[in-house]
Design a protein around this motif. Structure first.
Motif, PDB file in Angstrom:
ATOM      1  N   ALA A  11      38.107  40.074  29.441  1.00  0.00           N
ATOM      2  CA  ALA A  11      37.731  41.435  28.923  1.00  0.00           C
ATOM      3  C   ALA A  11      36.878  41.256  27.493  1.00  0.00           C
ATOM      4  CB  ALA A  11      39.028  42.216  28.851  1.00  0.00           C
ATOM      5  N   ASN A  44      42.941  37.689  32.379  1.00  0.00           N
ATOM      6  CA  ASN A  44      42.195  39.126  32.007  1.00  0.00           C
ATOM      7  C   ASN A  44      41.642  39.495  30.878  1.00  0.00           C
ATOM      8  OD1 ASN A  44      42.402  39.283  34.988  1.00  0.00           O
ATOM      9  ND2 ASN A  44      44.267  40.504  34.985  1.00  0.00           N
ATOM     10  N   GLU A  83      33.535  40.026  27.846  1.00  0.00           N
ATOM     11  CA  GLU A  83      32.525  40.997  28.045  1.00  0.00           C
ATOM     12  C   GLU A  83      32.386  42.011  27.057  1.00  0.00           C
ATOM     13  OE1 GLU A  83      34.333  43.225  31.589  1.00  0.00           O
ATOM     14  OE2 GLU A  83      34.295  41.424  32.893  1.00  0.00           O
ATOM     15  N   GLN A  84      33.233  42.231  26.155  1.00  0.00           N
ATOM     16  CA  GLN A  84      33.045  43.062  25.045  1.00  0.00           C
ATOM     17  C   GLN A  84      32.230  42.297  24.096  1.00  0.00           C
ATOM     18  OE1 GLN A  84      36.990  44.202  23.617  1.00  0.00           O
ATOM     19  NE2 GLN A  84      36.844  45.916  24.976  1.00  0.00           N
TER      20      GLN A  84
END
Length: 173
Positions: A132, A128, A135-136
């Motif tokens: 994340a 996860n 994605e950032q």
């Protein structure tokens, strides 16, 4: 005088056969009466007493033998009871050892299960976190690309812009 004196003495010292026979008959009658009325019943009572004592002795001996037999049986029963109690104690110890092993085995299995569950949870959290970050990074990449397209920057300005975005991402967290 002499004769008369002797006669008187002799008469007193003489034996009268009839008196002796009468005394002997009376003595025999007395013995017969004593035998019938005193000696017979006395002997009967003595015989009954002797029989009674013999019976009491026999009964006492039988009771003693019975008491000894019962004491032996009680000792044997006590010995058997002690042996059974010892067996029960040994069985209880064995059951306790088996339960101890079983509890330890279950505890180890539970610990392994918890470790595996925690490892999987950590792995999931890691995935996860990586997702994340990706994605950032893609959001930042898009922002950087859009800024670069809007204006052409020099290398120093571009480096400054990247550092600003990195700081911005750090503050977002």
């Amino acid at each position: 005088m002499l004769d008369t004196g002797m006669l008187v003495l002799g008469a007193g010292a003489g034996f009268n056969v009839l008196d002796m026979i009468a005394q002997l008959v009376i003595f025999v009658i007395l013995l017969a009466l004593l035998k019938k009325y005193a000696w017979g019943p006395l002997m009967k009572v003595m015989k009954e007493r002797e029989d009674h004592i013999a019976n009491e002795i026999d009964t006492a001996e039988k009771n003693r033998q019975e008491a000894e037999r019962m004491a032996r049986e009680a000792q044997e029963e006590l010995r058997n009871t002690r042996q059974e109690a010892q067996k029960i104690i040994e069985n209880a110890r064995e059951v306790a050892k088996e339960q101890e092993k079983s509890i330890i085995t279950r505890a180890r299995e539970e610990a392994e299960r918890l470790k595996e569950s925690a490892r999987q949870e950590i792995e999931q959290e890691k995935e996860n976190a990586i997702q994340a970050v990706r994605e950032q990074v893609s959001v930042l990449s898009v922002k950087i690309a859009s800024k670069v397209i809007e204006k052409e920057l020099r290398e120093e300005d571009q480096e400054k812009l990247i550092q600003d975005y990195i700081k911005e991402v750090g503050e977002d967290r």
